[in-house]
Design an enzyme around this catalytic site. Structure first.
Site, PDB file in Angstrom:
ATOM      1  N   GLY A  72       4.952  -2.184   1.762  1.00  0.00           N
ATOM      2  CA  GLY A  72       4.625  -3.416   2.469  1.00  0.00           C
ATOM      3  C   GLY A  72       4.980  -4.670   1.692  1.00  0.00           C
ATOM      4  N   GLN A 180      -2.186  -3.498   7.413  1.00  0.00           N
ATOM      5  CA  GLN A 180      -3.558  -3.040   7.639  1.00  0.00           C
ATOM      6  C   GLN A 180      -3.827  -2.763   9.120  1.00  0.00           C
ATOM      7  OE1 GLN A 180      -6.067  -1.380   5.590  1.00  0.00           O
ATOM      8  NE2 GLN A 180      -5.344  -3.072   4.346  1.00  0.00           N
ATOM      9  N   HIS A 202       1.379   4.411   3.091  1.00  0.00           N
ATOM     10  CA  HIS A 202       0.201   4.955   2.405  1.00  0.00           C
ATOM     11  C   HIS A 202      -1.127   4.482   2.982  1.00  0.00           C
ATOM     12  CE1 HIS A 202      -1.184   1.601  -0.363  1.00  0.00           C
ATOM     13  NE2 HIS A 202      -0.038   1.127   0.076  1.00  0.00           N
ATOM     14  N   THR A 238      19.367   4.378  -3.108  1.00  0.00           N
ATOM     15  CA  THR A 238      19.357   5.727  -2.535  1.00  0.00           C
ATOM     16  C   THR A 238      18.083   5.945  -1.721  1.00  0.00           C
ATOM     17  OG1 THR A 238      20.620   6.542  -4.420  1.00  0.00           O
ATOM     18  CG2 THR A 238      19.477   8.191  -3.071  1.00  0.00           C
ATOM     19  N   CYS A 326      -4.640  -5.259  -4.539  1.00  0.00           N
ATOM     20  CA  CYS A 326      -3.590  -6.022  -5.219  1.00  0.00           C
ATOM     21  C   CYS A 326      -4.141  -7.211  -6.003  1.00  0.00           C
ATOM     22  CB  CYS A 326      -2.555  -6.519  -4.209  1.00  0.00           C
ATOM     23  SG  CYS A 326      -1.714  -5.164  -3.370  1.00  0.00           S
TER      24      CYS A 326
END
Length: 393
Positions: A72, A180, A202, A238, A326
């Site tokens: 995100g 969220q 996640h 990649t 965070c």
């Protein structure tokens, strides 16, 4: 041994068994590089294409409008910086809100250093952006509005459809951080008139380290990462095939189970709030009373510090947070609660409880039992409690 209770699902979720089962062959069977033109590469590319299709279907988009990222944060940075730079000839004005995720606020601060002008919209006491104020702040040189769909700390749901309509009517690009929201709300980028949207794996029982940016066809964006021809020449690097495949499966499962999931989350949230407010005095439930997701509850416990609550609950085997994962390294009061008008002292005593698929009523009962003990213990030790008692005399 203490019971283990995980109530920090807004920070991250575990990887669901269904998701993991789809990922496993990508490590040693379908291990080719999707950019290779031989059979091994084509097999891997087929799996990536399928994942992209699943995610596009989950949000009402076309497959060629979905670009994979590392999460995100990258999606937010790419959307804000990439769109701002692509439309610099129109103007250098961006609008966001004061309660955005640090990824959005950080990207906006970086643009300000380049000479862009950013308007940070205030919110009301429930965490909602004033639509009239948004309209008032839009100018002829405004190129981008970025407002999150659901606040990650208090769970308030913004009026995204209305914001999208305002932006379209004013010829302004609308980006939303829906990290969220994905997994908690039904999202449809067409119906909500969203031009760009960030989502992450996640938070929906997929692996960490993979996310996506939805970008409506026709919207210009400059590359954030150069180096290769991946993601239709938009993002070098990649492709992380196992994680992309897991993300695709997680998105499919999330949409499939959304109604049942929300019913369970609502029941748990209501039970939890009722228990806490009945058994613990001097608590404030933050966020909108009705317009909120079902899996997040943010509560301020007056006269004590949230960090102390968190540590003592952790000692009892209960995982919670004091806000965004965070910003957990910061001792500053929550910028979200501050913007909502919550006083610093009250904000410092705030805890975010976020429920998930594996949360049970027994988990809630255990948490409330320990929470009552912890709060009572801390308040007896707190200088704030003593000074408050003096004030009562």
């Amino acid at each position: 041994m203490n019971k283990k209770v995980y109530l920090d699902n807004a920070a991250t979720t575990y990887v669901a068994t269904e998701v993991l089962n789809e990922m496993m062959p990508c490590f040693n069977v379908f291990f080719g590089n999707p950019n290779s033109i031989h059979a091994f590469g084509r097999e891997a590319q087929g799996l990536v294409d399928r994942a992209r299709d699943r995610i596009a279907k989950a949000i009402g988009a076309k497959s060629n409008e979905v670009y994979f990222t590392s999460g995100g944060t990258e999606a937010d940075n790419w959307a804000i910086k990439g769109i701002a730079h692509a439309y610099i000839n129109k103007g250098r004005h961006i609008i966001t809100s004061q309660i955005e995720h640090p990824a959005v606020l950080g990207a906006c601060k970086a643009l300000e250093k380049e000479g862009f002008e950013v308007t940070y919209l205030p919110v009301d006491k429930h965490g909602l952006v004033d639509l009239a104020e948004l309209i008032h702040q839009i100018r002829s040189d405004t190129t981008l509005v970025s407002i999150m769909a659901v606040n990650n700390e208090v769970g308030t749901i913004q009026n995204i459809k209305a914001i999208g309509k305002i932006c379209k009517e004013n010829d302004v690009i609308f980006h939303t951080d829906a990290v969220q929201a994905f997994g908690a709300l039904k999202l449809n980028v067409i119906d909500m008139e969203i031009d760009a949207m960030s989502i992450s794996s996640h938070k929906i029982y997929g692996p960490k380290g993979v996310g996506a940016l939805y970008l409506r066809n026709g919207i210009r964006i400059e590359n954030l990462i150069d180096g290769g021809h991946q993601e239709r020449n938009k993002r070098g690097g990649t492709t992380n095939v196992p994680s992309v495949v897991g993300f695709g499966k997680a998105a499919e499962v999330t949409v499939r189970d959304l109604a049942v999931y929300n019913q369970k989350m609502k029941s748990l949230r209501e039970y939890f709030v009722k228990q806490v407010t009945e058994k613990i005095p001097y608590v404030i439930v933050n966020g909108h009373p009705h317009q909120k997701v079902n899996n997040i509850v943010n509560i301020s416990f007056e006269l004590i510090e949230g960090e102390s609550i968190l540590l003592l609950l952790d000692f009892e085997g209960i995982a919670v947070s004091t806000g965004s994962a965070c910003t957990s390294g910061s001792l500053e009061p929550s910028h979200v609660l501050k913007a909502m008008g919550v006083e610093d002292e009250t904000s410092q005593g705030s805890i975010r409880f976020s429920f998930g698929r594996s949360t049970t009523k027994a988990d809630i009962d255990y948490t409330v039992e320990k929470l009552v003990e912890v709060v009572d213990r801390l308040r007896k030790m707190s200088p704030q409690t003593k000074s408050a008692k003096k004030g009562d005399k």
